[in-house]
Enzyme design. Structure first.
Site, short mmCIF file in Angstrom:
data_model
loop_
_atom_site.label_atom_id
_atom_site.label_comp_id
_atom_site.label_asym_id
_atom_site.label_seq_id
_atom_site.Cartn_x
_atom_site.Cartn_y
_atom_site.Cartn_z
N GLU A 40 0.69 -1.00 -0.08
CA GLU A 40 0.10 -0.21 -0.08
C GLU A 40 0.69 1.19 0.05
O GLU A 40 0.57 2.05 -0.74
CB GLU A 40 -0.76 0.09 1.23
CG GLU A 40 -1.64 1.23 1.47
CD GLU A 40 -2.21 1.37 2.83
OE1 GLU A 40 -2.72 2.54 3.18
OE2 GLU A 40 -2.06 0.35 3.64
N ASP A 44 0.76 3.79 -3.15
CA ASP A 44 0.41 4.99 -2.81
C ASP A 44 1.15 6.23 -3.85
O ASP A 44 0.69 6.93 -4.46
CB ASP A 44 0.28 5.55 -1.43
CG ASP A 44 0.00 7.01 -1.32
OD1 ASP A 44 -1.12 7.55 -1.43
OD2 ASP A 44 0.87 7.99 -0.69
N ASP A 113 -7.05 1.17 0.37
CA ASP A 113 -5.82 0.72 0.40
C ASP A 113 -5.47 -0.75 -0.21
O ASP A 113 -4.26 -0.75 -0.64
CB ASP A 113 -5.52 0.26 1.98
CG ASP A 113 -5.68 1.30 2.97
OD1 ASP A 113 -5.64 2.56 2.49
OD2 ASP A 113 -5.74 1.08 4.16
N GLU A 116 -4.61 0.39 -3.88
CA GLU A 116 -3.23 0.94 -3.81
C GLU A 116 -2.19 -0.30 -3.85
O GLU A 116 -1.04 -0.24 -4.56
CB GLU A 116 -2.81 1.79 -2.73
CG GLU A 116 -3.52 3.21 -2.94
CD GLU A 116 -3.23 4.20 -1.86
OE1 GLU A 116 -3.33 5.30 -2.04
OE2 GLU A 116 -2.91 3.68 -0.66
#
Length: 224
Positions: A40, A44, A113, A116
């Site tokens: 994650e 991101d 989450d 990502e």
């Protein structure tokens, strides 16, 4: 579960060379130590870069501030969760029993989450070109949306335009209270509209911010 993962790969239009990356990207921390938290973190940054690069190329006349607001709008958690729901991502998550019982597969934060994390998994498996292709595919309808730049308008402007289009009176903002020490004041504002029953409130470190938050709250109420 193999069939489900293959189905997800088809939804993503990506074939994993190492399916272990995908499995880890789908594993919530409640389901084991080999979970998606590190993925994650990486995903991101990858998403932010790809979207920033795309916006930079698409909108050569936009200022840095405008590009930043567009990127923030496109990579916020609610948007990620919306995309995750479009590919039924919740159906493929590995969750602990507690999260499963509490409906974690529907939770906005978990879906955001996990998406990502999947982007990171694609990057680790196929490199940056593959990750960019998938991100732009998932975001294509949003990037091509003629109303995308609408998010550049602040909440007070959006509310005013909505009210004018709906033939309502313009909003009134009233400063109802200021509290706290002089160097750390909190401003309280109420937003009302003649002929409309809804009342909205906003608090912020200055009057302008409080009015913007009150306008945002009012617009959300009116738009349902």
């Amino acid at each position: 579960m193999k069939i489900n993962l293959e189905r997800l790969c088809r939804r993503l239009n990506y074939h994993f060379n190492n399916i272990a990356y995908l499995k880890q990207a789908l594993t919530h921390c409640s389901a084991g130590s080999d979970n998606y938290e590190r993925f994650e973190f990486l995903g991101d940054s990858i998403l932010s870069f790809v979207i920033a690069n795309e916006l930079f190329n698409r909108f050569p006349l936009h200022s840095e501030g405008q590009l930043s607001r567009l990127r923030s709008f496109l990579v916020k958690g609610e948007m990620l969760a919306e995309i995750a729901r479009e590919i039924d991502l919740g159906d493929y998550l590995f969750l602990g029993q507690g999260e499963l019982r509490s409906g974690g597969f529907r939770r906005t934060s978990i879906l955001a989450d996990a998406l990502e994390a999947i982007l990171a998994a694609i990057y680790l498996d196929g490199g940056m070109i593959a990750a960019k292709q998938i991100i732009l595919m998932l975001y294509s309808s949003r990037l091509d949306d003629p109303d995308l730049n609408h998010c550049l308008k602040d909440a007070k402007t959006q509310l005013q335009e909505f009210l004018q289009a709906s033939k309502f009176a313009l909003p009134e903002y009233v400063l109802t209270k200021i509290e706290g020490d002089e160097h750390a004041q909190i401003f309280h504002v109420t937003c009302t509209i003649e002929g409309v029953s809804q009342v909205a409130y906003g608090t912020g470190p200055n009057r302008r911010k409080a009015e913007q938050l009150a306008a945002k709250a009012m617009l959300e109420q009116l738009q349902g």
